[in-house]
Design a protein around this motif. Sequence first.
Motif, PDB file in Angstrom:
ATOM      1  N   LYS A   1       7.633   1.261   5.125  1.00 50.60           N
ATOM      2  CA  LYS A   1       8.740   0.373   4.756  1.00 50.60           C
ATOM      3  C   LYS A   1       8.258  -1.026   4.393  1.00 50.60           C
ATOM      4  CE  LYS A   1      12.572   2.596   7.126  1.00 50.60           C
ATOM      5  NZ  LYS A   1      13.621   2.477   8.144  1.00 50.60           N
ATOM      6  N   THR A   2       7.355  -1.560   5.197  1.00 52.71           N
ATOM      7  CA  THR A   2       6.837  -2.911   4.950  1.00 52.71           C
ATOM      8  C   THR A   2       6.071  -2.962   3.625  1.00 52.71           C
ATOM      9  OG1 THR A   2       6.649  -3.306   7.325  1.00 52.71           O
ATOM     10  CG2 THR A   2       5.382  -4.747   5.895  1.00 52.71           C
TER      11      THR A   2
ATOM     12  N   GLN B   1       6.441  -0.995   1.035  1.00 54.59           N
ATOM     13  CA  GLN B   1       7.370  -0.815  -0.094  1.00 54.59           C
ATOM     14  C   GLN B   1       8.150  -2.092  -0.378  1.00 54.59           C
ATOM     15  OE1 GLN B   1       9.514   2.638   1.380  1.00 54.59           O
ATOM     16  NE2 GLN B   1       8.480   3.955  -0.102  1.00 54.59           N
ATOM     17  N   GLU B   2       8.402  -2.900   0.651  1.00 54.73           N
ATOM     18  CA  GLU B   2       9.169  -4.134   0.475  1.00 54.73           C
ATOM     19  C   GLU B   2       8.356  -5.241  -0.174  1.00 54.73           C
ATOM     20  OE1 GLU B   2      10.506  -4.934   4.437  1.00 54.73           O
ATOM     21  OE2 GLU B   2      12.017  -3.353   4.381  1.00 54.73           O
ATOM     22  N   LYS B   3       7.031  -5.173  -0.050  1.00 53.04           N
ATOM     23  CA  LYS B   3       6.160  -6.196  -0.630  1.00 53.04           C
ATOM     24  C   LYS B   3       6.153  -6.087  -2.150  1.00 53.04           C
ATOM     25  CE  LYS B   3       2.925  -6.625   3.188  1.00 53.04           C
ATOM     26  NZ  LYS B   3       1.538  -6.398   3.609  1.00 53.04           N
ATOM     27  N   LYS B   4       6.117  -7.204  -2.797  1.00 52.03           N
ATOM     28  CA  LYS B   4       6.061  -7.228  -4.269  1.00 52.03           C
ATOM     29  C   LYS B   4       4.785  -7.838  -4.749  1.00 52.03           C
ATOM     30  CE  LYS B   4       9.927  -5.262  -4.913  1.00 52.03           C
ATOM     31  NZ  LYS B   4       9.985  -3.939  -5.293  1.00 52.03           N
TER      32      LYS B   4
END
Length: 116
Positions: free
Chosen positions: A110-111, A113-116
């Motif tokens: 989750k972490t 995937q949230e990073k851009k």
Amino acid sequence: MKRENIILDKSFDFALTIIDLYKKLKNESEHVISKQLLRSGTSIGANVQEATAAFSRKDFVHKMSISSKEARETRYWLQLIDKSELTKINVQNHLIEVENLVKILTKIVKTTQEKK
């Protein structure tokens, strides 16, 4: 200095405990579920290891997601062993450990995937 990788260490240590449990189950002539457990329980760490060499964030997430799925499958086999009375071996500590792995792997996926 080498950086500590908690999930790598925990998944490797867990695989060792699964191998030990597999041996105990085989000694009690349990051959079907023990083999499934061995495959999924050792696959968690193998996929984490592969993720450390990922060539992209997408590849990393993919490998960690597979690890998470393998951990959930392992939890299933452990629950079957626990509830089926196929053996008297206590697997409560294994269930606690795999639950911790599921939580860590889910958080990593989750972490990331949230990073851009």
